[in-house]
Design a protein around this motif. Structure first.
Motif, short mmCIF file in Angstrom:
data_model
loop_
_atom_site.label_atom_id
_atom_site.label_comp_id
_atom_site.label_asym_id
_atom_site.label_seq_id
_atom_site.Cartn_x
_atom_site.Cartn_y
_atom_site.Cartn_z
N LEU A 53 0.83 -1.20 0.00
CA LEU A 53 0.00 0.00 0.00
C LEU A 53 0.87 1.25 0.00
O LEU A 53 1.64 1.49 0.93
CB LEU A 53 -0.91 0.00 1.23
N VAL A 54 0.75 2.03 -1.09
CA VAL A 54 1.46 3.31 -1.16
C VAL A 54 0.43 4.43 -1.22
O VAL A 54 -0.71 4.23 -1.64
CB VAL A 54 2.43 3.39 -2.36
N ARG A 55 0.86 5.60 -0.80
CA ARG A 55 -0.04 6.76 -0.70
C ARG A 55 0.30 7.81 -1.73
O ARG A 55 1.46 8.18 -1.90
CB ARG A 55 0.11 7.34 0.72
N ALA A 56 -0.73 8.30 -2.42
CA ALA A 56 -0.60 9.49 -3.25
C ALA A 56 -1.10 10.67 -2.43
O ALA A 56 -1.94 10.50 -1.55
CB ALA A 56 -1.43 9.35 -4.52
N GLY A 57 -0.59 11.84 -2.69
CA GLY A 57 -1.02 13.02 -1.94
C GLY A 57 0.08 13.51 -1.02
O GLY A 57 1.09 12.84 -0.81
N ASP A 58 -0.16 14.69 -0.47
CA ASP A 58 0.87 15.37 0.31
C ASP A 58 1.08 14.87 1.73
O ASP A 58 2.20 14.92 2.23
CB ASP A 58 0.54 16.87 0.39
N LEU A 59 0.01 14.45 2.38
CA LEU A 59 0.12 14.16 3.81
C LEU A 59 0.39 12.70 4.09
O LEU A 59 -0.34 11.82 3.64
CB LEU A 59 -1.17 14.61 4.51
N PRO A 60 1.47 12.41 4.83
CA PRO A 60 1.82 11.03 5.17
C PRO A 60 0.70 10.33 5.93
O PRO A 60 -0.07 10.96 6.66
CB PRO A 60 3.05 11.18 6.06
N MET A 61 0.65 9.01 5.75
CA MET A 61 -0.32 8.17 6.45
C MET A 61 0.43 7.11 7.22
O MET A 61 1.38 6.50 6.71
CB MET A 61 -1.27 7.49 5.45
N ARG A 62 0.00 6.88 8.44
CA ARG A 62 0.64 5.86 9.28
C ARG A 62 0.52 4.49 8.62
O ARG A 62 -0.55 4.09 8.21
CB ARG A 62 -0.03 5.84 10.66
N GLY A 63 1.65 3.82 8.49
CA GLY A 63 1.65 2.47 7.95
C GLY A 63 1.81 2.37 6.44
O GLY A 63 1.78 1.27 5.90
N GLU A 64 2.01 3.49 5.76
CA GLU A 64 2.19 3.42 4.31
C GLU A 64 3.51 2.73 3.99
O GLU A 64 4.50 2.89 4.69
CB GLU A 64 2.14 4.81 3.69
N ALA A 65 3.50 1.95 2.91
CA ALA A 65 4.72 1.25 2.49
C ALA A 65 5.54 2.10 1.53
O ALA A 65 6.65 1.75 1.19
CB ALA A 65 4.36 -0.08 1.83
N GLY A 66 4.97 3.22 1.11
CA GLY A 66 5.67 4.08 0.18
C GLY A 66 4.78 5.20 -0.31
O GLY A 66 3.67 5.40 0.21
N VAL A 67 5.27 5.93 -1.32
CA VAL A 67 4.55 7.09 -1.83
C VAL A 67 4.49 7.04 -3.35
O VAL A 67 5.33 6.41 -4.00
CB VAL A 67 5.21 8.41 -1.37
N HIS A 68 3.53 7.75 -3.90
CA HIS A 68 3.35 7.83 -5.35
C HIS A 68 3.57 9.26 -5.82
O HIS A 68 2.97 10.20 -5.29
CB HIS A 68 1.94 7.37 -5.73
N GLY A 69 4.45 9.42 -6.80
CA GLY A 69 4.65 10.71 -7.44
C GLY A 69 5.50 11.70 -6.67
O GLY A 69 5.46 12.89 -6.95
N ARG A 70 6.27 11.24 -5.71
CA ARG A 70 7.17 12.12 -4.96
C ARG A 70 8.29 11.26 -4.36
O ARG A 70 8.14 10.07 -4.21
CB ARG A 70 6.41 12.87 -3.87
N ARG A 71 9.37 11.91 -4.04
CA ARG A 71 10.48 11.19 -3.40
C ARG A 71 10.04 10.69 -2.03
O ARG A 71 9.23 11.33 -1.37
CB ARG A 71 11.68 12.12 -3.24
N GLY A 72 10.60 9.58 -1.62
CA GLY A 72 10.26 9.03 -0.32
C GLY A 72 11.34 8.10 0.17
O GLY A 72 12.28 7.77 -0.55
N ARG A 73 11.18 7.65 1.41
CA ARG A 73 12.17 6.76 2.02
C ARG A 73 11.90 5.29 1.74
O ARG A 73 12.78 4.48 1.83
CB ARG A 73 12.23 6.99 3.53
N ALA A 74 10.68 4.95 1.44
CA ALA A 74 10.33 3.54 1.21
C ALA A 74 10.05 3.34 -0.28
O ALA A 74 10.70 3.95 -1.12
CB ALA A 74 9.13 3.19 2.08
N VAL A 76 8.75 3.85 -3.80
CA VAL A 76 8.33 5.03 -4.56
C VAL A 76 7.78 4.55 -5.89
O VAL A 76 8.43 3.78 -6.60
CB VAL A 76 9.49 6.01 -4.78
N THR A 77 6.56 5.01 -6.22
CA THR A 77 5.99 4.78 -7.54
C THR A 77 5.84 6.13 -8.22
O THR A 77 5.81 7.16 -7.54
CB THR A 77 4.64 4.04 -7.46
N TRP A 78 5.74 6.12 -9.55
CA TRP A 78 5.77 7.39 -10.28
C TRP A 78 4.89 7.32 -11.52
O TRP A 78 4.84 6.29 -12.18
CB TRP A 78 7.21 7.65 -10.72
N PRO A 79 4.22 8.43 -11.85
CA PRO A 79 3.48 8.45 -13.12
C PRO A 79 4.44 8.69 -14.28
O PRO A 79 5.42 9.42 -14.14
CB PRO A 79 2.53 9.64 -12.95
N GLY A 80 4.16 8.07 -15.41
CA GLY A 80 4.96 8.29 -16.60
C GLY A 80 4.05 8.56 -17.79
O GLY A 80 3.68 7.63 -18.50
#
Length: 173
Positions: A53-74, A76-80
């Motif tokens: 489970l990764v999160r799109a959007g600006d605000l972090p969510m507890r327990g997210e495995a990563g982020v979409h469309g931005r740099r992150g520590r876990a 990272v997925t990206w639109p192309g």
């Protein structure tokens, strides 16, 4: 990909995903407090079912495995949407690039699409996982895009029973 339009179909979609699949939590229009509650409910399902489970959007969510469309520590997925954006994602540390929209989508009616050949050109040679998105379902993936070098496909409607097999070109990205 989650979306407000799914309504209660979201839960059917999550139940249909194969173990190891990923979920990009979007729900951009949902008020933050409700969004956190919904994310937590999906997080519990993802953990139990072995989904990432990764999160799109600006605000972090507890327990997210990563982020979409931005740099992150876990993860990272990206639109192309084009080759330049896909390469920017790789440079930003993305492990997965979602190439889209391959076909017409319900979320962007009338918007231009890449089509399979241009989408494959965007993904070609990327040193990360490339996922076809936009108007996708398992049939299109299996018959047209898998052989073009994509590692998988992403969808909304294809997972909740509203996919192309039901007769309409209604996927979203």
């Amino acid at each position: 990909m989650t979306d407000e339009r799914q309504g209660e179909g979201l839960w059917r979609a999550l139940a249909r995903l194969p173990r190891g699949a990923g979920v990009v939590f979007r729900h951009h229009e949902t008020p933050f407090f409700e969004r956190r509650i919904l994310f937590e409910r999906i997080r519990k399902i993802a953990r139990r079912r072995g989904l990432v489970l990764v999160r799109a959007g600006d605000l972090p969510m507890r327990g997210e495995a990563g982020v979409h469309g931005r740099r992150g520590r876990a993860a990272v997925t990206w639109p192309g949407h084009d080759r330049r954006e896909a390469i920017a994602g790789v440079r930003a540390g993305a492990r997965v690039v979602f190439v889209s929209p391959v076909f017409a989508t319900r979320s962007h009616p009338g918007a231009p699409t890449l089509g399979p050949v241009r989408a494959a050109a965007v993904a070609r040679g990327l040193p990360v996982t490339s996922i076809a998105l936009g108007g996708m379902d398992e049939r299109r993936w299996r018959l047209r895009l898998r052989a073009m070098g994509f590692d998988g496909f992403a969808a909304i409607d294809a997972w909740d029973g509203g996919g192309r097999e039901a007769g309409a070109d209604r996927r979203v990205d």
